[in-house]
Design a protein around this motif. Structure first.
Motif, short mmCIF file in Angstrom:
data_model
loop_
_atom_site.label_atom_id
_atom_site.label_comp_id
_atom_site.label_asym_id
_atom_site.label_seq_id
_atom_site.Cartn_x
_atom_site.Cartn_y
_atom_site.Cartn_z
N GLY A 192 -46.11 14.22 3.35
CA GLY A 192 -45.18 13.56 2.28
C GLY A 192 -45.51 12.22 2.51
O GLY A 192 -44.64 11.19 1.80
N VAL A 193 -46.03 11.51 3.80
CA VAL A 193 -45.99 10.08 3.94
C VAL A 193 -47.39 9.82 4.04
O VAL A 193 -48.12 10.34 4.87
CB VAL A 193 -45.37 9.62 5.20
CG1 VAL A 193 -45.57 8.28 5.34
CG2 VAL A 193 -43.75 10.07 4.75
N GLU A 194 -47.90 8.80 3.38
CA GLU A 194 -49.31 8.46 3.38
C GLU A 194 -49.31 7.06 3.62
O GLU A 194 -48.91 6.05 2.65
CB GLU A 194 -50.16 8.69 2.10
CG GLU A 194 -51.48 8.32 2.06
CD GLU A 194 -52.19 8.87 0.86
OE1 GLU A 194 -53.55 9.19 0.95
OE2 GLU A 194 -51.77 8.73 -0.08
N GLY A 195 -49.67 6.64 4.52
CA GLY A 195 -49.85 5.30 5.11
C GLY A 195 -50.56 4.67 6.23
O GLY A 195 -51.49 5.47 6.62
N SER A 196 -50.52 3.55 6.71
CA SER A 196 -51.16 3.06 7.77
C SER A 196 -50.22 2.04 8.74
O SER A 196 -49.48 1.62 8.33
CB SER A 196 -52.44 2.60 7.36
OG SER A 196 -52.00 1.13 6.64
N VAL A 197 -50.78 1.99 9.91
CA VAL A 197 -50.19 0.76 10.70
C VAL A 197 -51.45 -0.01 11.37
O VAL A 197 -52.40 0.16 11.50
CB VAL A 197 -49.72 1.51 12.15
CG1 VAL A 197 -49.43 0.66 13.20
CG2 VAL A 197 -48.50 2.49 11.68
N GLY A 198 -51.05 -1.41 11.27
CA GLY A 198 -52.16 -2.27 11.45
C GLY A 198 -51.60 -3.55 12.02
O GLY A 198 -50.31 -3.82 12.16
N VAL A 199 -52.61 -4.54 12.34
CA VAL A 199 -52.17 -5.89 12.87
C VAL A 199 -53.10 -6.59 11.88
O VAL A 199 -54.40 -6.52 11.44
CB VAL A 199 -52.41 -6.00 14.26
CG1 VAL A 199 -51.45 -5.40 15.10
CG2 VAL A 199 -53.98 -5.93 14.76
N VAL A 236 -46.15 6.31 15.51
CA VAL A 236 -45.22 6.04 14.46
C VAL A 236 -45.38 7.67 13.96
O VAL A 236 -44.27 8.22 13.22
CB VAL A 236 -45.82 5.04 13.52
CG1 VAL A 236 -45.08 5.32 12.25
CG2 VAL A 236 -45.67 3.86 14.08
N ALA A 237 -46.40 8.23 13.74
CA ALA A 237 -46.59 9.45 13.18
C ALA A 237 -45.74 10.48 14.02
O ALA A 237 -44.97 11.37 13.16
CB ALA A 237 -48.03 10.08 13.27
N GLU A 238 -45.82 10.29 15.14
CA GLU A 238 -44.85 11.44 16.02
C GLU A 238 -43.40 11.28 15.75
O GLU A 238 -42.67 12.12 15.56
CB GLU A 238 -45.19 11.31 17.61
CG GLU A 238 -46.66 11.51 17.55
CD GLU A 238 -46.90 11.33 19.36
OE1 GLU A 238 -46.29 10.68 19.87
OE2 GLU A 238 -48.05 11.72 19.84
N ALA A 239 -43.08 10.04 15.46
CA ALA A 239 -41.49 9.45 15.25
C ALA A 239 -41.04 10.28 14.01
O ALA A 239 -39.84 10.23 13.64
CB ALA A 239 -41.51 8.01 15.37
N VAL A 263 -38.23 5.33 7.09
CA VAL A 263 -39.48 5.26 7.62
C VAL A 263 -39.60 4.08 8.43
O VAL A 263 -40.28 3.75 9.52
CB VAL A 263 -40.56 5.35 6.66
CG1 VAL A 263 -41.92 5.14 7.17
CG2 VAL A 263 -40.62 6.62 5.82
N ARG A 264 -39.09 2.82 7.97
CA ARG A 264 -39.12 1.49 8.60
C ARG A 264 -38.46 1.65 9.89
O ARG A 264 -38.85 1.18 10.90
CB ARG A 264 -38.43 0.53 7.77
CG ARG A 264 -38.52 -0.81 8.48
CD ARG A 264 -38.42 -2.04 7.32
NE ARG A 264 -36.93 -1.77 6.94
CZ ARG A 264 -36.73 -1.53 5.43
NH1 ARG A 264 -37.85 -1.32 4.69
NH2 ARG A 264 -35.53 -1.17 4.71
N GLU A 265 -37.11 2.06 9.88
CA GLU A 265 -36.50 2.21 11.34
C GLU A 265 -37.26 3.01 12.42
O GLU A 265 -37.10 2.77 13.55
CB GLU A 265 -35.18 2.91 11.03
CG GLU A 265 -34.14 2.91 12.10
CD GLU A 265 -32.78 3.60 12.07
OE1 GLU A 265 -32.13 3.88 12.92
OE2 GLU A 265 -32.55 3.72 10.65
N ALA A 266 -37.87 4.32 11.78
CA ALA A 266 -38.71 5.16 12.75
C ALA A 266 -39.85 4.49 13.24
O ALA A 266 -40.08 4.73 14.62
CB ALA A 266 -38.81 6.30 12.29
N ALA A 267 -40.40 3.35 12.51
CA ALA A 267 -41.63 2.68 13.07
C ALA A 267 -41.52 1.42 13.94
O ALA A 267 -42.39 1.15 14.56
CB ALA A 267 -42.48 2.46 11.78
N LEU A 268 -40.27 0.87 13.86
CA LEU A 268 -40.09 -0.33 14.45
C LEU A 268 -40.30 -0.30 15.88
O LEU A 268 -40.98 -1.36 16.39
CB LEU A 268 -38.71 -0.98 14.09
CG LEU A 268 -38.72 -1.38 12.91
CD1 LEU A 268 -36.91 -1.76 12.56
CD2 LEU A 268 -39.59 -2.56 12.56
#
Length: 215
Positions: A181-188, A210-213, A80-85
């Motif tokens: 299967g993934v529950e989360g958020s993106v933020g600053v 990130v969701a699309e990735a 997940v981390r790699e996809a989001a970076l």
């Protein structure tokens, strides 16, 4: 089912999905009815899953997801981390603030990826592995807000907070939506008394990327 797939494995995975969707567990009879197979087949599936600690049964005979699933889940975080970076890097550079991807871990929010901007003189130090309650901080509150929207609520699509996790710091976060299967958020998170107006929509866009990735 096709010639290339395994019916037994398919049924076993369906058992795990059914158990993951309930808090109180399911009996053999309930699983049998939901799967449309006889109880003997369910007993065999549960016995196999128990051997791998993916399922456990309580004293009343109700089956629940086992701790072995957690061990598998830990291996998901690096993927997940790699996809989001890429989206996080773009967000951090655009806003000039520390960007993060946060996932639910029980009753806590867990930062699994953090990217700091390269061009600012100072920014908030926020590290991967940082945990906090879901009801504190923008990252956790964005996730809770998404749960409410699923139930029919409405909102701007992002959450803003100030000083909840660190004095003088403000946060903005948007939930990941549509990722099974993934529950989360993106933020600053930034050192400011108020989050600039454009930041809210920017984290919504990053969360969508990130969701699309991850799909």
């Amino acid at each position: 089912m096709t010639a290339e797939t395994s019916q037994t494995l398919d049924r076993g995975l369906k058992v795990l999905k059914l158990l993951a969707d309930t808090d109180h567990g399911l009996t053999v009879t309930e699983l049998s009815n939901k799967l449309g197979v006889n109880r003997t087949v369910v007993y065999r599936l549960l016995a196999t899953l128990e051997q791998h600690a993916l399922v456990r049964r309580d004293l009343g005979g109700r089956a629940r997801v086992g701790l072995g699933v957690l061990r598998l889940g830990r291996q998901v975080h690096p993927l997940v981390r790699e996809a989001a970076l890429p989206a996080l890097r773009a967000l951090a550079e655009d806003i000039g603030a520390t960007a993060h991807l946060t996932l639910v871990d029980g009753a806590e929010a867990l930062a699994v990826a953090v990217v700091e901007p390269t061009w600012t003189d100072y920014h908030v130090a926020y590290r991967a592995g940082f945990r906090h309650p879901l009801d504190r901080g923008a990252a956790g509150k964005a996730i809770l807000a998404a749960r409410q929207r699923v139930g029919g609520g409405a909102g701007p699509g992002y959450t803003l907070t100030h000083g909840e996790l660190e004095a003088g710091a403000s946060g903005a976060a948007a939930p990941l939506l549509g990722v099974t299967g993934v529950e989360g958020s993106v933020g600053v998170v930034m050192l400011t008394d108020a989050v600039p107006e454009r930041v809210g929509q920017r984290v919504v866009d990053a969360a969508r990327e990130v969701a699309e990735a991850l799909r």
